[in-house]
Design an enzyme around this catalytic site. Structure first.
Site, PDB file in Angstrom:
ATOM      1  N   SER A  22       0.836  -1.218   0.000  1.00  0.00           N
ATOM      2  CA  SER A  22       0.000   0.000   0.000  1.00  0.00           C
ATOM      3  C   SER A  22       0.862   1.256   0.000  1.00  0.00           C
ATOM      4  O   SER A  22       0.589   2.219  -0.716  1.00  0.00           O
ATOM      5  CB  SER A  22      -0.893   0.021   1.246  1.00  0.00           C
ATOM      6  OG  SER A  22      -1.862  -0.982   1.149  1.00  0.00           O
ATOM      7  N   GLY A  93      -6.191  -3.623  -7.636  1.00  0.00           N
ATOM      8  CA  GLY A  93      -7.313  -2.741  -7.308  1.00  0.00           C
ATOM      9  C   GLY A  93      -6.823  -1.373  -6.847  1.00  0.00           C
ATOM     10  O   GLY A  93      -7.421  -0.342  -7.165  1.00  0.00           O
ATOM     11  N   ARG A 121     -14.179  -6.689 -10.612  1.00  0.00           N
ATOM     12  CA  ARG A 121     -14.325  -6.059  -9.283  1.00  0.00           C
ATOM     13  C   ARG A 121     -15.125  -4.751  -9.365  1.00  0.00           C
ATOM     14  O   ARG A 121     -15.099  -4.069 -10.384  1.00  0.00           O
ATOM     15  CB  ARG A 121     -12.942  -5.860  -8.648  1.00  0.00           C
ATOM     16  CG  ARG A 121     -12.287  -7.205  -8.343  1.00  0.00           C
ATOM     17  CD  ARG A 121     -10.932  -7.064  -7.735  1.00  0.00           C
ATOM     18  NE  ARG A 121     -10.984  -6.472  -6.414  1.00  0.00           N
ATOM     19  CZ  ARG A 121      -9.899  -6.130  -5.709  1.00  0.00           C
ATOM     20  NH1 ARG A 121      -8.695  -6.327  -6.225  1.00  0.00           N
ATOM     21  NH2 ARG A 121     -10.024  -5.616  -4.515  1.00  0.00           N
ATOM     22  N   SER A 166     -13.212   1.955   3.182  1.00  0.00           N
ATOM     23  CA  SER A 166     -12.304   1.508   2.129  1.00  0.00           C
ATOM     24  C   SER A 166     -11.213   2.551   1.932  1.00  0.00           C
ATOM     25  O   SER A 166     -11.488   3.694   1.575  1.00  0.00           O
ATOM     26  CB  SER A 166     -13.059   1.296   0.812  1.00  0.00           C
ATOM     27  OG  SER A 166     -12.123   1.215  -0.254  1.00  0.00           O
ATOM     28  N   GLN A 168      -9.013   2.422  -0.331  1.00  0.00           N
ATOM     29  CA  GLN A 168      -8.839   2.686  -1.759  1.00  0.00           C
ATOM     30  C   GLN A 168      -9.793   3.775  -2.223  1.00  0.00           C
ATOM     31  O   GLN A 168      -9.412   4.692  -2.947  1.00  0.00           O
ATOM     32  CB  GLN A 168      -9.070   1.397  -2.559  1.00  0.00           C
ATOM     33  CG  GLN A 168      -7.970   0.377  -2.346  1.00  0.00           C
ATOM     34  CD  GLN A 168      -8.162  -0.886  -3.156  1.00  0.00           C
ATOM     35  OE1 GLN A 168      -9.206  -1.084  -3.778  1.00  0.00           O
ATOM     36  NE2 GLN A 168      -7.169  -1.752  -3.147  1.00  0.00           N
ATOM     37  N   ASP A 313      -6.918  -7.867   4.871  1.00  0.00           N
ATOM     38  CA  ASP A 313      -6.123  -8.737   3.995  1.00  0.00           C
ATOM     39  C   ASP A 313      -5.596  -9.972   4.722  1.00  0.00           C
ATOM     40  O   ASP A 313      -5.074 -10.893   4.090  1.00  0.00           O
ATOM     41  CB  ASP A 313      -4.953  -7.956   3.395  1.00  0.00           C
ATOM     42  CG  ASP A 313      -5.434  -6.885   2.417  1.00  0.00           C
ATOM     43  OD1 ASP A 313      -6.557  -7.022   1.889  1.00  0.00           O
ATOM     44  OD2 ASP A 313      -4.694  -5.910   2.192  1.00  0.00           O
ATOM     45  N   LYS A 340     -12.731  -9.124  -3.222  1.00  0.00           N
ATOM     46  CA  LYS A 340     -11.270  -8.963  -3.328  1.00  0.00           C
ATOM     47  C   LYS A 340     -10.784  -9.692  -4.585  1.00  0.00           C
ATOM     48  O   LYS A 340     -11.561  -9.922  -5.497  1.00  0.00           O
ATOM     49  CB  LYS A 340     -10.606  -9.478  -2.056  1.00  0.00           C
ATOM     50  CG  LYS A 340     -10.958  -8.633  -0.812  1.00  0.00           C
ATOM     51  CD  LYS A 340     -10.344  -7.249  -0.889  1.00  0.00           C
ATOM     52  CE  LYS A 340     -10.723  -6.404   0.303  1.00  0.00           C
ATOM     53  NZ  LYS A 340     -10.262  -5.025   0.175  1.00  0.00           N
ATOM     54  N   ARG A 344     -13.099 -14.265  -1.282  1.00  0.00           N
ATOM     55  CA  ARG A 344     -12.241 -14.914  -0.275  1.00  0.00           C
ATOM     56  C   ARG A 344     -13.054 -15.690   0.754  1.00  0.00           C
ATOM     57  O   ARG A 344     -12.488 -16.537   1.452  1.00  0.00           O
ATOM     58  CB  ARG A 344     -11.330 -13.878   0.400  1.00  0.00           C
ATOM     59  CG  ARG A 344     -10.223 -13.427  -0.524  1.00  0.00           C
ATOM     60  CD  ARG A 344      -9.211 -12.522   0.135  1.00  0.00           C
ATOM     61  NE  ARG A 344      -8.171 -12.175  -0.850  1.00  0.00           N
ATOM     62  CZ  ARG A 344      -7.383 -11.117  -0.773  1.00  0.00           C
ATOM     63  NH1 ARG A 344      -7.487 -10.285   0.251  1.00  0.00           N
ATOM     64  NH2 ARG A 344      -6.480 -10.895  -1.706  1.00  0.00           N
ATOM     65  N   ARG A 386      -3.204 -13.970  -1.792  1.00  0.00           N
ATOM     66  CA  ARG A 386      -3.310 -14.231  -0.347  1.00  0.00           C
ATOM     67  C   ARG A 386      -3.871 -15.624  -0.062  1.00  0.00           C
ATOM     68  O   ARG A 386      -3.553 -16.229   0.950  1.00  0.00           O
ATOM     69  CB  ARG A 386      -4.111 -13.135   0.342  1.00  0.00           C
ATOM     70  CG  ARG A 386      -3.478 -11.767   0.128  1.00  0.00           C
ATOM     71  CD  ARG A 386      -3.707 -10.790   1.228  1.00  0.00           C
ATOM     72  NE  ARG A 386      -3.357  -9.443   0.788  1.00  0.00           N
ATOM     73  CZ  ARG A 386      -2.133  -8.909   0.836  1.00  0.00           C
ATOM     74  NH1 ARG A 386      -1.132  -9.590   1.343  1.00  0.00           N
ATOM     75  NH2 ARG A 386      -1.904  -7.685   0.387  1.00  0.00           N
TER      76      ARG A 386
END
Ligand code: S3P
Length: 452
Positions: A22, A93, A121, A166, A168, A313, A340, A344, A386
């Site tokens: 990040s 993303g 996404r 979020s 992002q 994450d 994601k 997940r 992940r």
């Protein structure tokens, strides 16, 4: 690549992970907006960050890789050049959402796309606020990428309350805000990772509806020397292995200890693992230190609410730990896990189930009832880095052999994962090795082969 993992007796030793993903994305993006030379030390080696660098190069930003340092020659926040072709964010993303925030404020038309997964996404979450600011974005079917971005006639600041936490989306709007007329305020319901705010030194207050961050259209970014802390989300896989395997203790050197990212350490402590923090100091506005995790008997935990963004994450590896804990672990309020790099929730439930765990799917999470053991099996990475790494760790703690199919997806964030794993694992007679006999074409290289 298929990856074969056999049970290990323990993990032990100190290791260094590459720079936080990040922070690395942001260091590249912010450097590209500054007027002058910025230097980035310890940047993430993952494919996602290479995607950000690739897009910036297409936008006319000069980026050079030197000895242990990346040099970025920024020309100011409106100096991007119209790209000759479609911008490709790959699997990332963060690249797509943050970069869109910057592209809507430029005076040229462009298209931003991604790989098959990223094109599925949701992008409505950024299209909505950016449109309110006056941006013209034409997404594809179902509000997904490719995103066609047109120059806007009037681009202005807004006050925006995020419907979901979020980082992002928050960062996307803040970056757009620095190119808009007037002031932009983003309000988040619960705190998400705050690297953007820290790196840009943004004003943040506790408002009536949550944390408010403000940026103004005359904000300028200065050239910087960034020294990037190790990625705690990468370190988490080996820290978890130490928590699970008896007689184990590992130390992750120099990882970010930003409180918006350390939910995993709080959960490990709550589960009963021994967690020790040492050499805590600051680098580029981020707390950093060494983390040692040692094995102890684990117990189940309940994780939801404001804790979720602090470990979003890490939920796949927490699920693996939960299978080795006494009692029940419940993860809830984690709806966004379905959006994601893979769904997940499905990936965790299917893979843990295939290993014989007692696991139940919830709409917004899962329940794992610890049984203290897992059985090796052939598992899919779901083309999700992940998931590949979490289940490689599950394989270390499982009986028999585990094969992770398409394990090369680990390269998205942590290409060194398998090498470091080899270094830390202690075996009696068993061993871990790449299943070279079954090695198939490495999808990542085949797809793009890009280098920074
Ligand atoms: C990221 C934020 C998180 C996280 C992702 C990186 C970032 O996503 O899952 O891996 O760098 O801002 P959301 O903010 O969408 O939850």
């Amino acid at each position: 690549m298929d990856y074969e993992v056999r049970g290990a007796s323990a993990v032990s030793g100190a290791f260094k992970v590459p720079g936080d993903k990040s922070i690395s994305h942001r260091a590249l993006l912010f450097s590209s907006l500054a007027n002058g030379l910025s230097e980035i030390k310890g940047i993430s080696t993952g494919a996602d960050v290479i995607s950000t660098a690739g897009c910036l190069k297409q936008l006319g930003v000069d980026i050079e890789r030197g000895e242990g340092v990346v040099k970025v020659y920024g020309k100011g926040k409106r100096a991007y050049r119209a790209p000759a072709s479609t911008l490709d964010a790959g699997n990332s993303g963060t690249t797509m959402r943050l970069l869109t925030g910057l592209l809507v404020g430029q005076n040229f038309e462009c298209t931003l796309t991604g790989d098959e997964t990223l094109r599925r996404r949701p992008m409505q979450r950024i299209v909505e606020p950016l449109s309110q600011m006056g941006a013209t974005i034409v997404p594809s079917y179902n509000m997904t990428a490719p995103l066609k971005i047109f120059p806007s006639k009037k681009f202005h600041g807004i006050r925006y309350e995020l419907p979901l936490p979020s980082a992002q989306v928050k960062s996307c709007i803040l970056l757009a805000g620095m190119l808009a007329e007037g002031e932009t305020v983003v309000v988040e319901p619960v705190e998400s990772r705050d690297h953007t705010e820290r790196m840009l030194n943004l004003k943040k207050i506790n408002g009536q509806h949550g944390l408010e961050t403000t940026i103004s259209g005359d904000f300028t970014v200065r050239p910087e020397s960034y020294d990037i802390a190790g990625d705690i989300s990468s370190a988490a896989f080996f820290l978890a292995a130490a928590a699970i395997l008896p007689n184990s203790s590992v130390t992750a050197l120099g990882v970010t200890l930003n409180p918006t990212r350390t939910g995993i350490l709080d959960v490990m402590k709550e589960m009963g693992a021994k967690v020790l923090l040492e050499n805590i100091h600051e680098t580029t506005g981020e707390p950093i230190g060494d983390v040692t995790v040692s094995h102890s008997e684990l117990r189940g935990v309940d994780i939801g609410g404001s804790m979720i963004p602090r470990l979003i994450d890490e939920l796949p590896i927490i699920a693996v730990m939960a299978a080795f804990a006494n009692g029940e672990t419940v993860i809830h309020d984690a709806h966004d896990l379905r959006r994601k790099e893979s769904d997940r929730i499905v990936a965790v439930v299917d893979n843990l189930g295939a290993m014989g765990a007692d696991v139940e799917e919830l709409d917004d999470g899962f329940v794992v009832r610890g049984t203290g053991s897992l059985q090796g099996n052939e598992l899919d990475s779901y083309k999700d880095h992940r998931i590949a790494m979490a289940f490689a760790v599950a394989g270390l703690a499982a009986r028999g052999e585990t094969v992770i199919k398409n394990a090369e997806w680990a390269e998205i964030s942590f290409p060194e994962f398998f090498k470091i794993s080899e270094k830390l694992v202690i075996r009696d007679i068993n061993h871990t090795k790449p299943a070279s006999s079954r090695k198939v074409k490495n999808g990542l290289e085949a797809d793009d082969g890009r280098q920074m």
